[in-house]
Write an enzyme that holds these catalytic residues in place. Structure first.
Site, short mmCIF file in Angstrom:
data_model
loop_
_atom_site.label_atom_id
_atom_site.label_comp_id
_atom_site.label_asym_id
_atom_site.label_seq_id
_atom_site.Cartn_x
_atom_site.Cartn_y
_atom_site.Cartn_z
N TYR A 53 10.07 79.84 75.09
CA TYR A 53 11.08 79.58 74.42
C TYR A 53 10.73 78.61 73.15
O TYR A 53 10.82 77.29 73.37
CB TYR A 53 12.33 78.74 74.66
CG TYR A 53 13.04 79.77 76.22
CD1 TYR A 53 13.30 81.02 75.95
CD2 TYR A 53 14.11 79.40 76.91
CE1 TYR A 53 13.47 81.48 76.91
CE2 TYR A 53 14.61 79.97 78.30
CZ TYR A 53 14.65 81.18 77.65
OH TYR A 53 15.31 81.93 78.66
N HIS A 128 9.29 86.20 84.48
CA HIS A 128 10.21 86.21 83.01
C HIS A 128 10.60 87.79 83.00
O HIS A 128 11.80 88.15 82.27
CB HIS A 128 9.63 86.04 81.79
CG HIS A 128 10.83 85.03 80.73
ND1 HIS A 128 10.43 84.31 79.56
CD2 HIS A 128 11.78 85.92 80.32
CE1 HIS A 128 11.74 84.19 79.29
NE2 HIS A 128 12.21 85.14 80.04
N SER A 208 22.66 85.22 78.62
CA SER A 208 23.91 85.49 77.82
C SER A 208 24.77 85.56 78.15
O SER A 208 25.85 86.64 78.51
CB SER A 208 22.88 86.59 76.77
OG SER A 208 23.44 87.16 75.53
N PRO A 209 25.73 84.49 79.10
CA PRO A 209 27.24 85.15 79.28
C PRO A 209 27.98 85.22 78.83
O PRO A 209 28.89 85.53 79.11
CB PRO A 209 27.03 84.31 80.59
CG PRO A 209 26.22 82.82 80.20
CD PRO A 209 25.12 83.66 79.76
N LEU A 210 27.52 84.50 77.94
CA LEU A 210 28.98 84.14 76.38
C LEU A 210 28.47 85.87 75.88
O LEU A 210 29.03 85.83 74.22
CB LEU A 210 29.45 83.22 75.84
CG LEU A 210 29.20 82.09 76.72
CD1 LEU A 210 29.54 80.74 76.27
CD2 LEU A 210 30.26 82.23 77.13
N GLY A 211 27.24 86.69 75.85
CA GLY A 211 27.51 88.01 74.69
C GLY A 211 28.78 88.05 75.08
O GLY A 211 29.75 88.51 75.66
#
Length: 298
Positions: A53, A128, A208-211
């Site tokens: 990151y 990863h 990305s749970p709010l994708g």
């Protein structure tokens, strides 16, 4: 705040995905650290990072170092914070991502990550992404060696199939505690991995749970946006953001699910943390089964 478990560790039901604090369009360090501190103030005790990151080629570990500085500068107790980091990907600086899953690389990367984080042993170390050039069992075997050597306390895997989860579980046994795959209101093809994780006693950490949830809309299959969705209607009924509804929906999918939404502003992480206390009714959950479509009840 509600709580869930990763292995034998209790963590907040909502974590902080720290990637936006270090990649392209990242905030300055003052705001980044303020975002981490806001997460801690809100009761978040799970922070998700990775050695990859970063933005520029010479910045490997930028996010890990940032998290370590933020924790060191926090005025409160951080002893219950679980830092979950990952190894096996790289960023050459041109915007692309690489994959390196050789045992030698993973073992070396984990040791360096521990030094960046300033810990004797990494609380949760995740592979990863599978490397197609390396047999899966060899990559997972490196996690086994890291566990046995005490470099990491628990292992996780990311971006994996159900078959890879089963094989990793056979190799790692109780040392495997988590799966981190993409999963959200708009991208629901991870259901088999969620169910398998729950059956095996593994935490499932959606990335990305709010994708699909924008500031004002849920993106549909056509790429068009509209606020006329069940997520937005239910958010209005509760007086909360649609992002909170999306996270609460994820929490309702399985007790194994612990979302780690990204944030680059204190206000964003505070809003995400409040989703842990939002309870959706059975009727509301039924309305949310059709992502990106107008609410049938309206």
């Amino acid at each position: 705040m509600r709580y869930r478990t990763i292995g034998d560790t209790t963590v907040s039901a909502i974590g902080l995905g720290a990637m936006p604090l270090s990649i392209e369009h990242r905030p300055d360090e003052a705001r980044a650290i303020a975002t981490v501190h806001a997460a801690l103030d809100a009761g978040i005790t799970l922070i998700d990072t990775a050695d990859s990151y970063h933005w520029h080629a010479d910045e490997t570990g930028h996010n890990e170092l940032l998290i370590a500085r933020a924790l060191a500068r926090y005025g409160g107790d951080t002893s219950d914070v679980l830092i979950a980091t990952k190894g096996g990907r790289g960023r050459p600086g041109d915007g692309s991502w690489t994959v390196t899953g050789s045992p030698a690389h993973l073992k070396r990367a984990a040791e360096v990550s521990a030094r960046r984080l300033g810990v004797d042993a990494i609380g949760l170390y995740q592979l990863h992404k599978p490397d197609p050039a390396v047999p899966w069992a060899e990559s997972v075997g490196a996690l086994r060696e890291l566990l046995d050597a005490g470099v990491i306390r628990a292992a996780g895997i990311s971006n994996v199939s159900t078959g890879q989860i089963r094989e990793a579980h056979e190799i790692l046994g109780d040392g495997l505690v988590s799966v981190q795959n993409r999963y959200s209101a708009a991208v629901r093809d991870g259901e088999p991995e969620v169910r398998l994780s729950a059956r095996l006693g593994l935490a499932f950490l959606p990335w990305s749970p709010l994708g699909g949830i924008s500031r004002s809309s849920l993106d549909g299959p056509s790429g068009q946006t509209s606020a006329d969705t069940a997520f937005h209607h239910i958010a209005a009924e509760h007086g909360v953001s649609p992002q909170q509804v999306a996270l609460a929906w994820l929490l309702a999918r399985s007790p194994a699910v612990i979302p780690v939404p990204g944030a680059s502003r204190p206000a964003s992480v505070r809003d995400s943390a409040r989703a842990a206390t939002l309870r959706l009714s059975a009727e509301e959950l039924t309305r949310l089964e059709a992502p990106g479509r107008p609410d049938a009840s309206s």
